[in-house]
Design a protein around this motif. Structure first.
Motif, mmCIF file in Angstrom:
data_model
loop_
_atom_site.group_PDB
_atom_site.id
_atom_site.type_symbol
_atom_site.label_atom_id
_atom_site.label_comp_id
_atom_site.label_asym_id
_atom_site.label_seq_id
_atom_site.Cartn_x
_atom_site.Cartn_y
_atom_site.Cartn_z
ATOM 1 N N LEU A 153 0.827 -1.205 0.000
ATOM 2 C CA LEU A 153 0.000 0.000 0.000
ATOM 3 C C LEU A 153 0.863 1.257 0.000
ATOM 4 C CD1 LEU A 153 -2.824 -0.956 2.547
ATOM 5 C CD2 LEU A 153 -3.047 -0.706 0.061
ATOM 6 N N LEU A 205 2.365 1.821 -3.395
ATOM 7 C CA LEU A 205 1.391 2.365 -4.339
ATOM 8 C C LEU A 205 1.134 3.846 -4.083
ATOM 9 C CD1 LEU A 205 -1.114 -0.637 -4.387
ATOM 10 C CD2 LEU A 205 0.604 -0.056 -6.110
ATOM 11 N N VAL A 227 -5.935 3.616 -4.703
ATOM 12 C CA VAL A 227 -6.260 2.281 -4.195
ATOM 13 C C VAL A 227 -7.599 2.363 -3.475
ATOM 14 C CG1 VAL A 227 -5.466 0.337 -2.798
ATOM 15 C CG2 VAL A 227 -3.789 1.905 -3.780
ATOM 16 N N TYR A 238 -8.087 -5.310 -1.587
ATOM 17 C CA TYR A 238 -7.715 -4.022 -2.188
ATOM 18 C C TYR A 238 -7.863 -4.086 -3.703
ATOM 19 C CZ TYR A 238 -6.028 -2.785 2.415
ATOM 20 O OH TYR A 238 -5.965 -2.510 3.764
ATOM 21 N N ILE A 270 -7.206 -1.856 -7.431
ATOM 22 C CA ILE A 270 -6.574 -0.747 -8.139
ATOM 23 C C ILE A 270 -7.234 -0.630 -9.508
ATOM 24 C CG2 ILE A 270 -4.425 0.187 -9.089
ATOM 25 C CD1 ILE A 270 -3.999 -2.547 -6.645
#
Length: 837
Positions: free
Chosen positions: A524, A527, A534, A553, A555
């Motif tokens: 995370l 990202l 996200v 999660y 994306i």
């Protein structure tokens, strides 16, 4: 051993401090080789006049090794601050010529066929280590003198001893801490010395020099072996399996000198009785040495041999004898004490004396200790072969990282780990060859494995110097099964490799990954650092035949600030560093919540501040710093208590307050409330929960034990109070997996470590109790009957709204000593997902 105190006081040893010379420590008539440099020639001062810095200690040790064919030096790695972790191997030149043969034969004594080995000429192995707490420096400073003596002495008894021993010499267990403290003591030293304990020299600033760079107590990490200093020495220990290991410490200024054995009733039940008898016999050599110089000492009080994570106890479960030395500390150069003026040179001389008496005992008891070593392993081979327990299977299910980290820890201790040869279900948990490991119990480290997996809740004594439980499968939150057959043992794993992350394919719609992997927060953060949006799913769903759990999660490929190709590259890099598998999907239509559902909400990048400084428990702060910085690459800002008044808190989304004592925050109540009211989140650990409740940040009801002493004598007052402490035990909780604080956990229960007596009544609304102790919570360790009754069905976690922000409290340490992997996710979920709670 009967407690002994010498007839002479300390004062005779303290009067010479103003003009300390080498003959204060070493006999001026002793035959020394003049070609070997004395410490003063490199330091520029006599030992004890100043505190040796680590860099000067290193330089001197290298110079000794260059000057003497008795000493060979190696650098085993680096600390977090880049300092070398040295080891000197000290023995006779003839021994060193055949050092590999000596080592091989010594290890063979722990294996089958040991009875065929002639020990008459076999050297004993002694590991001497100094100052694992950096602000207990008399050990490392004494090490300068002991190393010089071993390199330069031409006395027949020294030459004989070097023939009979291989000495593994670790001059500084804690290089970073030693450097930190030496700087403090030297820069605050008066030219005209003062013995007043109020002087700045004797009152270090926070976090003080005891700990390593991340403020860990390295003397609790021998068994977990999570830190670089520990990993270096555990490799040395495992490669050699020393017969004696000594650990030189300091204690309160008004004490004298302690050597083991410790309190008999607090010895770990896995430690053989013969171990303690040999410790007593070695102690008789210390008695003789300290009587000779007139120093006060004692034994069999204060300290214990229970937790195997300490340097003086770890050898006891590995066929050796661990010995703790504790010297009253001058904490600088000279202090007043109940025993007279206590000088730094005097503390050094006592440590040096203990170093000499250890070597004398080792030489005199060489064959006895080698036979004990041989018999220890022979007896454990018999116990292992006769035991009905043949193997332990373990796995962390969908999270390959925690089981890998545990297997890697076993590997550091040279415990054999094998593959699982077929899938199996135990107690409703499935173990697959792809994500599971097997520990055969018929192996040399049988007793050490027992020590790692032991569960104990009945004790001879109710007082503990350290924690009473550390059961590793609970600490790592692993599924495990003890097997009565060896049929599941597959091929031995020669090199345990980390799991590999990957992106299944390039997507044009979205990417998905579940929250189970330990390094999910690292991904995370990666990202967020790369400006990737996200989202997180608040409920489960099924897509392309795969079931996705709470907290998956997502994306989206479109509307990112990076191109599709750049996004794919970012995800590939993230998957590699986090060991996470990321799945591609070409549709947002699922069986459950669709990917465009309102139940998918954006995950914002946390901006994190951590309170440090006076009043904050440095261990707790260091554990949080270490977790976020080294494991997840998450940048944090450490704000000192004294600077909080002028800090702009609006820059942060989260403010972590570790366990806190004192009044340092009392003047900042309104400022912190303003931070929360405007949308910030405070995360308070342990005692901070009481402060937050008292200052009306959160509404909590604490349950208290109002125990009154009945028929307890004054003599037993401390024992009565001590028996109510929960110094470190493990408890079971039931968790609500739908709550964001628990995203990533796979089981319905979660083992939690606690070392406080903070008990919070559960909230009247059940959905506000996502983590709750069970009605029968004790898994392992000691808790008084009264406190066990109190803890039932209480809660270690609460979150409440204050204005636009949140206040989160945790009564327990979710990041304990870097090895409590199982509950680390609670903190990172609080950071990434607090706005979902």
């Amino acid at each position: 051993m009967k407690k002994l105190i010498s007839l002479l006081g300390l004062l005779i040893c303290n009067s010479l401090f103003g003009q300390v010379t080498l003959d204060y420590y070493l006999d001026s008539n002793h035959p020394y080789n003049e070609s070997i440099p004395q410490p003063k020639t490199l330091l520029g001062y006599e030992v004890g006049s100043w505190h040796v810095s680590h860099d000067k200690l290193v330089n001197y040790m290298y110079r000794l090794a260059e000057s003497s064919d008795r000493i060979h030096i190696e650098n085993r790695g680096s600390t977090y601050e880049g300092r070398p972790i040295l080891l000197l191997t000290i023995t006779s030149p003839d021994n060193y010529k055949r050092i590999d043969e000596i080592q091989k034969t010594h290890i063979a004594l722990s294996e089958e066929g040991a009875d065929q080995i002639n020990i008459k000429e076999q050297p004993l192995v002694v590991y001497q280590g100094f100052s694992i707490h950096g602000n207990e420096p008399s050990g490392s400073n004494a090490g300068l003198l002991l190393a010089y003596h071993l390199a330069a002495s031409e006395a027949p008894e020294t030459l004989k001893m070097l023939d009979e021993l291989v000495i593994l010499f670790d001059p500084s267990f804690n290089p970073d801490g030693l450097q930190r403290f030496s700087y403090w003591a030297n820069t605050n030293k008066n030219q005209t010395l003062t013995a007043d304990s109020n002087d700045r020299e004797y009152n270090e600033v926070w976090p003080r020099g005891r700990t390593n760079h991340y403020w860990f107590d390295l003397n609790r990490d021998w068994l977990p072996a999570q830190l670089p200093e520990s990993q270096a020495r555990i490799k040395t220990f495992s490669d050699w399996l020393p017969n004696i290991l000594t650990d030189h410490h300091e204690m309160g200024t008004n004490s004298s000198f302690f050597f083991q054995p410790g309190i008999p009733s607090r010895v770990n039940p896995l430690t053989p009785d013969m171990n303690q008898k040999l410790t007593q016999k070695i102690g008789s050599f210390h008695v003789e040495a300290f009587n000779k110089i007139g120093s006060l000492y004692y034994s069999e009080e204060d300290y214990d041999d229970f937790y195997y994570g300490k340097g003086s106890t770890y050898p006891d479960v590995n066929g050796g004898i661990g010995i703790l030395f504790e010297q009253a500390s001058s904490r600088g150069h000279i202090q007043k004490s109940d025993n007279g003026l206590l000088t730094f040179p005097f503390t050094i001389r006592n440590q040096l004396t203990a170093g000499f008496s250890t070597l004398k005992a080792a030489s005199s008891m060489r064959e006895e200790l080698l036979n004990y070593f041989k018999n220890f392993y022979a007896e454990n081979r018999i116990k292992a072969s006769e035991s009905k327990q043949k193997a332990i299977v373990f796995s962390s299910g969908k999270d390959p990282v925690k089981s890998y980290q545990f297997a890697k820890m076993l590997e550091r201790h040279q415990i054999k780990v094998h593959k699982l040869n077929s899938s199996v279900v135990r107690a409703g948990k499935k173990y697959n060859p792809e994500n599971s490991y097997v520990i055969p119990l018929e192996q040399k480290k049988h007793l050490l494995i027992q020590a790692m997996f032991t569960k104990q809740s009945k004790f001879r004594d109710s007082l503990f110097y350290d924690i009473s439980a550390w059961t590793f499968p609970y600490a790592f939150n692993l599924n495990h099964s003890i097997e009565k057959s060896s049929s599941l043992i597959g091929k031995e794993i020669s090199n345990i490799e980390p799991p590999k992350g990957k992106v299944s394919s390039k997507a044009s719609y979205a990417y998905l990954f579940e929250a189970h992997n330990y390094y999910t927060p690292k991904l995370l953060n990666h990202l967020h650092q790369n400006k990737v949006r996200v989202k997180v799913g608040l409920t489960p769903f099924n897509l392309n035949g795969k079931q996705y759990d709470y907290g998956t999660y997502m994306i989206p490929v479109k509307n990112q600030d990076v191109s599709e190709e750049e996004l794919f590259n970012i995800l590939e890099e993230g998957a590699e560093i986090s060991h996470v598998t990321i799945h591609a999907t070409e549709t947002g239509y699922t069986n459950g919540i669709d990917l465009g559902s309102r139940d998918f909400t954006s995950v914002k990048k946390p901006e994190i501040a951590l309170l440090v400084g006076d009043g904050v428990r440095s261990y707790d702060a260091g554990e949080i710093w270490h977790l976020l910085d080294t494991r997840h690459n998450i940048s944090i800002t450490k704000i000192d208590v004294r600077n909080i008044g002028r800090a702009d808190l609006s820059r942060y989304t989260h403010f972590i307050v570790p366990s806190f004592f004192g009044s340092g925050l009392n003047s900042q109540v309104e400022k912190l409330k303003e931070f929360v009211n405007k949308g910030g989140t405070i995360i308070g650990y342990r005692n901070t929960a009481q402060w937050l409740e008292k200052n009306k940040f959160i509404s909590l009801e604490f349950l208290n034990n109002e125990l009154t002493a009945q028929d307890v004598s004054f003599e037993n007052k401390s024992k009565f109070r001590g028996a109510q402490l929960t110094s470190g035990a493990i408890f079971n909780t039931k968790i609500d997996k739908s709550h964001p604080i628990n995203f990533g956990f796979q089981n319905e229960t979660l083992p939690i470590f606690r070392n406080t007596n903070l008990f919070i009544k559960s909230h009247k609304q059940s959905y506000n109790n996502p983590i709750q102790y069970t009605s029968d919570p004790l898994l392992s360790g000691y808790i008084s009957e009264e406190n066990l009754e109190l803890i039932r069905n209480t809660v270690p976690f609460q979150i409440q709204q204050l204005g636009r922000g949140k206040v989160i409290i945790l009564t327990d340490n979710t990041n304990f000593r870097a090895f409590w992997y199982g509950t680390n996710r609670i903190l990172t979920n609080a950071l990434f997902l607090s706005d979902k709670m």
